[in-house]
Scaffold this active site. Structure first.
Site, short mmCIF file in Angstrom:
data_model
loop_
_atom_site.label_atom_id
_atom_site.label_comp_id
_atom_site.label_asym_id
_atom_site.label_seq_id
_atom_site.Cartn_x
_atom_site.Cartn_y
_atom_site.Cartn_z
CG HIS A 236 3.53 -5.51 17.57
ND1 HIS A 236 4.81 -5.73 17.10
CD2 HIS A 236 3.68 -4.82 18.72
CE1 HIS A 236 5.69 -5.18 17.92
NE2 HIS A 236 5.03 -4.62 18.91
NE ARG B 287 0.94 -2.25 10.57
CZ ARG B 287 2.12 -2.79 10.81
NH1 ARG B 287 2.37 -3.34 11.98
NH2 ARG B 287 3.05 -2.80 9.89
NE ARG C 78 -2.18 -1.93 3.27
CZ ARG C 78 -2.23 -1.78 4.60
NH1 ARG C 78 -2.97 -0.83 5.11
NH2 ARG C 78 -1.53 -2.57 5.39
NE ARG D 82 4.64 -3.19 15.59
CZ ARG D 82 4.84 -3.39 14.28
NH1 ARG D 82 5.34 -2.43 13.53
NH2 ARG D 82 4.54 -4.56 13.73
#
Ligand code: ADP
Length: 595
Positions: free
Chosen positions: A530, A423, A402, A569
């Site tokens: 994560h 995200r 992306r 994150r």
């Protein structure tokens, strides 16, 4: 010890070849039993699909015994799948069975090897089911106690552990690293994007002047919903440029600069040749090895030793040994817990059945070991879903797709969000789409520049076509969705030309449109990626106890710590985190050891 050294050499050797990881290699590795090959034994080949294409084996066997297995061809990921091809044939011949435990973290290759051996047995005209049960020796291995001494012992040979090891050894410390898996690298080896950094010489060379330390701090804080520890974020941002220079000095340059999800500026530093940033593992490993660091594979730390409240070593176990490793300081670099479903579910029950992108060793051991001696944790319930995960195998489709101009469309052929938002925002938007999935769309220009994409195509993740309408059909879109998709692509290309995404306000990753045929799509959905929470550390990478005091001699870095990423994150910050705080932990642990 001997075995560990041997394994280490194997891993070092295969990692040294990582540059050719995507090239087709013909490969032979032979494992033979001690039994003499009986008259009438047959030799046949078999193959099965691995991560990177076919794994081809040649097997010599008769109705009761597998005499040898030779891996004739494999193109598996260097340092991961390639290690399976080195190690598993031995295990199979010893067990007289194809059905042995695979190597965790490389299950696709392990399964392929098992299937290939089974196919070879069948093709030899033998009854493969006779080899379905592994013959294990019942003799329990008596573990011997071993005692080792060093200045700094490091738990975990992923990005943070190897960085800390190289840094501490650079300062003259005698360093031992224990790694529970058969391979180094952990999740870091799987990292595909890049490393965020601000005010770097590479940004300057490219004329990027608006992506400084202050912007980096604010983007990270905003991305993390402002619950990050600002002092840790500030240190990460301030030290990031120096970290890039240090990587340069050890032969691991990251000269390409791009944007990443959730940032307003270009911080993402990537390898020149379009390789995944996981290539840093190979470089860090080589540097640590050059400086005399002892890396013990297949060795799991189980406990932190303390004396008067200070960390003074660890207990660890391998198949043959129980180790007591005395050290002047201890660094925990065990990564996150994105493969520990019980632990994740204790914070968020909805994650119990989710797909994870994590390697099998990401079980939160460092957090649990440190908690047992009084360490504090932070943000343990902050677990990130990554929006572009191929659900069949848990493979993460790199954010770089992306960043370089790829977009997301839903089953109706429409974009549905700013594809490069944070995200969590993109994952949440995806979950609201029909069927809770989406497609990531890219073109030949991106494929030519990004090795990960070349891999996705080779591994059969993509559908492709020479025009948008045919791509829509190849994706399985029907009725209005086909024309929607064509319109979506035209609208997007016009937005790139105008430099403005009126629909969803995307502002980065718009340097080029998606007009270079052929076109590609991969069906994706969110997956666990994560664990932002972990051990509470200060800016010196010292671990704090539940009273807020430093636990003397105990340091931590990387995904095992919490606070840097807050509630979400940003892509590229895991690598920055492990290089910056890995170096700080290595510096401070070696200085503490020297006192
Ligand atoms: P980071 O990015 O923070 O370095 P990684 O996932 O890349 O995290 O690396 C963590 C490493 O720590 C992995 O290779 C993992 O197998 C290793 N590890 C985890 N728990 C233990 C343990 N108990 N003993 C030894 N190694 C461990």
């Amino acid at each position: 010890m001997k075995k560990n050294k041997m394994l280490y050499r194997i891993v070092a050797a295969v990692l040294a070849c990582a540059v050719v990881a995507l090239a087709l290699v013909t490969y032979q590795s032979r494992s033979s039993s001690n039994a003499p090959v009986a008259e009438g034994a047959v030799t046949a080949t078999g193959s099965a699909k691995g991560m990177e294409g076919d794994v081809v084996v040649e097997v010599t066997a008769d109705a009761t015994t597998i005499y040898s297995i030779t891996v004739k061809e494999q193109n598996e990921t260097q340092g991961i799948g390639s290690v399976v091809c080195e190690q598993l044939p031995d295990t199979m011949v010893a067990a007289n069975s194809y059905n042995v435990d695979g190597i965790a973290g490389a299950t696709v290759t392990s399964d392929a090897l098992k299937e290939a051996v089974k196919a070879a047995l069948t093709s030899a005209g033998l009854d493969a089911s006779a080899f379905a049960v592994a013959q294990t020796s019942d003799a329990a291995v008596e573990k011997t106690a071993e005692s080792l001494d060093c200045d700094v012992v490091i738990v975990g040979a992923g990005g943070a552990g190897l960085t800390a090891a190289a840094q501490a050894a650079e300062n003259g410390a005698k360093v031992i690293v224990v790694e529970k898996m058969p391979i180094v690298g952990g999740n870091s080896l799987k990292a595909t994007g890049g490393m965020n950094a601000a005010d770097t010489k590479y940004q300057e060379a490219l004329g990027i002047t608006d992506s400084g330390v202050d912007e980096f701090i604010e983007d990270t804080m905003n991305g993390g919903h402002q619950i990050n520890d600002r002092s840790l974020v500030t240190v990460m941002a301030e030290e990031s440029s120096d970290a890039v220079d240090w990587l340069d000095a050890i032969g691991a340059p990251l000269p390409k600069v791009a944007a990443t999800g959730g940032t307003t500026h270009k911080y993402l530093h990537e390898p020149e040749d379009g390789s995944a940033v996981g290539y840093l593992v190979e470089k860090l490993n080589a540097q640590a090895e050059k400086l005399g660091v002892q890396i013990m594979l297949n060795t799991e730390a189980t406990e932190i030793l303390t004396e008067n409240g200070a960390a003074v070593g660890i207990k660890a176990e391998s198949k043959e040994h129980n180790y007591t490793i005395h050290a002047k300081s201890v660094i925990l670099a065990t990564g996150g817990f994105g493969a520990n479903f019980d632990l994740m579910a204790s914070f968020n029950p909805a994650l119990a059945n989710a797909v994870t992108t994590n390697h099998a060793g990401a079980t939160g051991d460092g957090i649990l070991m440190a908690e047992a001696i009084g360490a504090d944790t932070v943000d343990m319930d902050q677990i990130q879903l990554h929006p572009t995960v191929y659900q069949e195998t848990g493979l993460l489709v790199s954010e770089s797709v992306r960043s370089m101009g790829g977009i997301l469309v839903n089953a109706e052929g429409k974009r549905f969000c700013n594809d490069l938002a944070t995200r969590d925002a993109v994952s949440n938007a995806e979950l609201e789409q029909p069927g809770a999935y989406a497609y990531i769309i890219f073109d030949q220009r991106i494929v030519d520049d990004l090795k990960s994409c070349q891999k996705y195509i080779k591994n059969g993740l993509t559908v492709s076509a020479d025009n948008y309408e045919d791509l829509a059909k190849a994706m399985g879109l029907e009725g209005d969705a086909i024309q929607n998709f064509v319109d979506t692509m035209d609208t997007w290309n016009a937005a790139v030309a105008a430099g403005e995404d009126k629909e969803f306000g995307r502002s980065n990753g718009m340097d080029a449109d998606l007009s270079t045929a052929p076109y590609y799509a991969i069906k994706i959905a969110p997956g666990i990626h994560h664990t932002m929470g972990g051990l509470k550390i200060n800016t010196d990478a010292e671990v704090l106890d539940t009273q807020g005091n430093v636990i003397p001699g105990l340091y931590a870095a990387g995904e095992t710590t919490g606070g840097v990423h807050g509630g979400n994150r940003i892509g590229g910050n895991a690598v920055c985190d492990f290089v910056v705080f890995g170096r700080i932990a290595g510096n401070n642990a070696s200085a503490y050891a020297a006192n």
